[in-house]
Design an enzyme around this catalytic site. Structure first.
Site, PDB file in Angstrom:
ATOM      1  N   ASP A  18       0.840  -1.190   0.000  1.00 22.37           N
ATOM      2  CA  ASP A  18       0.000   0.000   0.000  1.00 22.37           C
ATOM      3  C   ASP A  18       0.877   1.241   0.000  1.00 22.37           C
ATOM      4  O   ASP A  18       2.033   1.209   0.411  1.00 22.37           O
ATOM      5  CB  ASP A  18      -0.928   0.015   1.212  1.00 22.37           C
ATOM      6  CG  ASP A  18      -2.164   0.888   1.002  1.00 22.37           C
ATOM      7  OD1 ASP A  18      -2.379   1.376  -0.131  1.00 22.37           O
ATOM      8  OD2 ASP A  18      -2.912   1.090   1.966  1.00 22.37           O
ATOM      9  N   GLY A  19       0.295   2.327  -0.478  1.00 25.01           N
ATOM     10  CA  GLY A  19       0.939   3.624  -0.464  1.00 25.01           C
ATOM     11  C   GLY A  19       0.010   4.635   0.184  1.00 25.01           C
ATOM     12  O   GLY A  19      -1.201   4.451   0.217  1.00 25.01           O
ATOM     13  N   GLU A  69       2.472   3.722  -4.232  1.00 24.32           N
ATOM     14  CA  GLU A  69       1.887   2.413  -4.522  1.00 24.32           C
ATOM     15  C   GLU A  69       2.874   1.560  -5.321  1.00 24.32           C
ATOM     16  O   GLU A  69       3.069   0.380  -5.018  1.00 24.32           O
ATOM     17  CB  GLU A  69       0.573   2.568  -5.294  1.00 24.32           C
ATOM     18  CG  GLU A  69      -0.535   3.246  -4.526  1.00 24.32           C
ATOM     19  CD  GLU A  69      -1.251   2.371  -3.511  1.00 24.32           C
ATOM     20  OE1 GLU A  69      -0.916   1.167  -3.379  1.00 24.32           O
ATOM     21  OE2 GLU A  69      -2.158   2.886  -2.839  1.00 24.32           O
ATOM     22  N   ASP A  97      -4.307  -2.498  -3.329  1.00 23.59           N
ATOM     23  CA  ASP A  97      -5.592  -1.817  -3.472  1.00 23.59           C
ATOM     24  C   ASP A  97      -5.515  -0.759  -4.568  1.00 23.59           C
ATOM     25  O   ASP A  97      -6.428   0.034  -4.734  1.00 23.59           O
ATOM     26  CB  ASP A  97      -6.072  -1.221  -2.146  1.00 23.59           C
ATOM     27  CG  ASP A  97      -5.146  -0.182  -1.559  1.00 23.59           C
ATOM     28  OD1 ASP A  97      -4.184   0.246  -2.235  1.00 23.59           O
ATOM     29  OD2 ASP A  97      -5.384   0.227  -0.408  1.00 23.59           O
ATOM     30  N   HIS A 121      -9.333  -0.258   2.685  1.00 26.67           N
ATOM     31  CA  HIS A 121     -10.140   0.177   3.841  1.00 26.67           C
ATOM     32  C   HIS A 121     -11.445  -0.606   3.957  1.00 26.67           C
ATOM     33  O   HIS A 121     -12.478  -0.054   4.315  1.00 26.67           O
ATOM     34  CB  HIS A 121     -10.399   1.682   3.774  1.00 26.67           C
ATOM     35  CG  HIS A 121      -9.162   2.473   3.560  1.00 26.67           C
ATOM     36  ND1 HIS A 121      -8.207   2.653   4.548  1.00 26.67           N
ATOM     37  CD2 HIS A 121      -8.679   3.108   2.459  1.00 26.67           C
ATOM     38  CE1 HIS A 121      -7.213   3.367   4.060  1.00 26.67           C
ATOM     39  NE2 HIS A 121      -7.464   3.650   2.804  1.00 26.67           N
ATOM     40  N   ASP A 151      -1.512  -0.761   4.991  1.00 26.20           N
ATOM     41  CA  ASP A 151      -1.932   0.638   5.064  1.00 26.20           C
ATOM     42  C   ASP A 151      -1.342   1.320   6.297  1.00 26.20           C
ATOM     43  O   ASP A 151      -0.843   2.446   6.206  1.00 26.20           O
ATOM     44  CB  ASP A 151      -3.459   0.733   5.089  1.00 26.20           C
ATOM     45  CG  ASP A 151      -3.934   2.167   5.206  1.00 26.20           C
ATOM     46  OD1 ASP A 151      -3.726   2.939   4.241  1.00 26.20           O
ATOM     47  OD2 ASP A 151      -4.507   2.526   6.254  1.00 26.20           O
TER      48      ASP A 151
END
Length: 159
Positions: A16-17, A54, A76, A130, A140
């Site tokens: 994740d970023g 990302e 994501d 999320h 995250d």
């Protein structure tokens, strides 16, 4: 790339970023599981974009593997997944130009991701961010930690 039957373990990786502002301070996070092992990585840049973070997360995940492996990589980011599975072949064919004949954004990172992925047998998965997926939530938190550290460093630098 090695033959799939030569690879015994499968690494499950979530990436994740995170970015405050676009551009702004950003972070990336990686959560790994393979066999009985778990590992976390994160990092940051003072001024970056969410897409760069990302991509960096996926790159750092794959580059950190010490040997070729089967990999289930969860992101994501539709940008990362679509880019590596669909768009990159055309970009390479067109000399790293997009459909509008303009230079591909983040081409430096796309090249690096392409090279890192070629070392492994990667299955790319998209997961809704999320949404309560434990691996995604963990990645995250790591990305946010990196972003917050970058924001703090940027804030200290401005004083």
């Amino acid at each position: 790339m090695p033959k799939t039957d030569e690879l015994q373990e499968t690494a499950v990786i979530y990436t994740d970023g995170a970015c405050s502002g676009n551009p702004g301070p950003g972070g990336w996070g990686v959560y790994f599981k393979w066999g009985d092992h778990e590992k976390e990585l994160y990092g940051a840049e003072k001024v970056t974009t969410n897409n760069r973070m990302e991509l960096t997360a996926a790159i750092m995940a794959l580059e950190s593997l010490k040997r070729p492996m089967k990999v289930d990589l969860f992101t994501d980011s539709s940008y990362v997944r679509n880019g590596i599975l669909s768009w990159i072949a055309g970009w390479k064919r067109n000399g790293w130009k997009n459909a509008k004949k303009e230079p591909v954004k983040n081409a430096d990172l796309w090249r690096r991701l392409d090279q890192a992925a070629a070392e492994h047998d990667v299955e790319w998965h998209w997961v809704r961010g999320h949404s309560g997926d434990p691996g995604n939530e963990r990645a995250d938190r790591l990305a946010v930690k990196g972003r917050d550290e970058a924001a703090g460093a940027a804030g200290r630098a401005r004083r």
